[in-house]
Design an enzyme around this catalytic site. Sequence first.
Site, PDB file in Angstrom:
ATOM      1  N   ASP A  91      12.258 -15.713  16.515  1.00 40.87           N
ATOM      2  CA  ASP A  91      13.382 -15.956  17.425  1.00 40.87           C
ATOM      3  C   ASP A  91      13.978 -14.695  18.057  1.00 40.87           C
ATOM      4  OD1 ASP A  91      12.987 -18.535  16.692  1.00 40.87           O
ATOM      5  OD2 ASP A  91      14.805 -18.742  15.507  1.00 40.87           O
TER       6      ASP A  91
ATOM      7  N   GLY B  42       6.270 -17.074  35.632  1.00 35.32           N
ATOM      8  CA  GLY B  42       6.704 -17.453  36.984  1.00 35.32           C
ATOM      9  C   GLY B  42       7.368 -18.817  36.994  1.00 35.32           C
TER      10      GLY B  42
ATOM     11  N   GLY C 283      20.176 -14.892   7.840  1.00 37.11           N
ATOM     12  CA  GLY C 283      20.624 -15.677   6.685  1.00 37.11           C
ATOM     13  C   GLY C 283      20.028 -15.093   5.410  1.00 37.11           C
TER      14      GLY C 283
ATOM     15  N   ARG D 142       0.828  -1.221   0.000  1.00 40.52           N
ATOM     16  CA  ARG D 142       0.000   0.000   0.000  1.00 40.52           C
ATOM     17  C   ARG D 142       0.859   1.267   0.000  1.00 40.52           C
ATOM     18  NH1 ARG D 142      -5.569  -1.967   2.939  1.00 40.52           N
ATOM     19  NH2 ARG D 142      -6.108  -3.299   1.179  1.00 40.52           N
TER      20      ARG D 142
ATOM     21  N   ARG E 162       4.512 -20.580  16.125  1.00 39.19           N
ATOM     22  CA  ARG E 162       4.744 -19.790  14.911  1.00 39.19           C
ATOM     23  C   ARG E 162       3.455 -19.363  14.220  1.00 39.19           C
ATOM     24  NH1 ARG E 162       9.784 -22.215  11.665  1.00 39.19           N
ATOM     25  NH2 ARG E 162       8.212 -22.781  10.166  1.00 39.19           N
TER      26      ARG E 162
HETATM   27  O1  F6P Z   1      11.671 -19.497  12.456  1.00 36.89           O
HETATM   28  C1  F6P Z   1      12.544 -19.808  13.455  1.00 36.89           C
HETATM   29  C2  F6P Z   1      12.278 -21.198  13.921  1.00 36.89           C
HETATM   30  O2  F6P Z   1      10.929 -21.330  14.259  1.00 36.89           O
HETATM   31  C3  F6P Z   1      13.147 -21.650  15.073  1.00 36.89           C
HETATM   32  O3  F6P Z   1      12.681 -21.188  16.301  1.00 36.89           O
HETATM   33  C4  F6P Z   1      13.101 -23.126  14.920  1.00 36.89           C
HETATM   34  O4  F6P Z   1      14.228 -23.719  15.477  1.00 36.89           O
HETATM   35  C5  F6P Z   1      13.065 -23.304  13.443  1.00 36.89           C
HETATM   36  O5  F6P Z   1      12.546 -22.110  12.907  1.00 36.89           O
HETATM   37  C6  F6P Z   1      12.232 -24.459  12.957  1.00 36.89           C
HETATM   38  O6  F6P Z   1      12.289 -24.444  11.576  1.00 36.89           O
HETATM   39  P1  F6P Z   1      11.415 -25.302  10.552  1.00 36.89           P
HETATM   40  O7  F6P Z   1      10.482 -26.138  11.300  1.00 36.89           O
HETATM   41  O8  F6P Z   1      10.732 -24.320   9.689  1.00 36.89           O
HETATM   42  O9  F6P Z   1      12.417 -26.078   9.800  1.00 36.89           O
END
Ligand code: F6P
Length: 327
Positions: free
Chosen positions: A133, A191, A109, A30, A260
Amino acid sequence: MAPKPIRSVGILCSGGDSPGMNCAIRAVVRTAIGFGLKAYGIQRGYQGLVENQIRPLDVSSVGNIIQRGGTILQTSRSKDFMTVEGRAKAAANLRQHNVDSLIVIGGNGSFKGAMKFFDEHGIPVAGIPGTIDNDISGTEYTIGFDTAVQVAIEAVDRIRDTASSHDRTFLVEVMGRNSPEIAVHVAVCTGAENIVFPNQEVEYEKIAEHIKRGMARGKNSSIIIVAEGDGPGMSYKVQKKLEKDFNLPAHVCILGHIQRGGAPSHLDRYIGSRMGYLAVKSLNDGNYPLVTVQRDGHVTTAPFKDCINDKLEADREYLELVRLLSI
Ligand code: F6P
């Protein structure tokens, strides 16, 4: 010489998805259209770029996605883009569609790849940090972290209910690969009694002593947050040792990819939207290559070189905090 003005922006997601990526995509598209630029979506990250999966996006292509987890553009970890030939193909594909700049949402990366792409082909690039992460150097925040932490907190709260009903100890394993960030935030906010940091010696004696002291004062549950480290399963190692050497049985719960997914939190929507806007504005102003970052609480920009390393230091002070607050 002033940089050549851009006329179009391509956007892709790379690496693991994270909640809030859609907010950034929406903001990129946008803002670009608002500035009079064309916007293009690249499906399946760098792999889709190499395979020419590029399509125009308009205002309505990004409608109704601000609240959705994952990424409408999908994502990947591409081996082909790591090669000189793969990147040359990717550049040719962008040129074929008249896409003259690229925004990459991903981790460090992915940023290394973007830098190489810029160096080799001169295509203006901008990065937006997106990973649950929160492990990228040069930025205090990466999109998705807040949501992932919140999901894990809710899960641990539930585990606490059943743990205390049964006088149990639980090892709850959280994501974050080699970064302690998710583990620390979840432990402080639930906690929890202890943390196992990634790639560090586990302090079994201290953990066992803490659990036993808690039991002696009538505490009926203990939660230890385990950072997954190189891959899921670290908790089973800890479980075996606690049982065998300290006679302390514990249950294991690995939260995994649940962390995630789901609707992005307020913070991930807000930072995602602001970074998406700023990435396009910077490209449009001729400021590139760069990464949008959060520094001292402000959304701003930084050179790529600041953001290509891992931020993995586990601050021991957090361990003291967690242990003292759960004494
Ligand atoms: O995106 C980061 C992450 O979720 C890390 O915390 C985890 O170790 C990794 O990716 C798992 O990756 P995938 O299951 O996508 O190979």
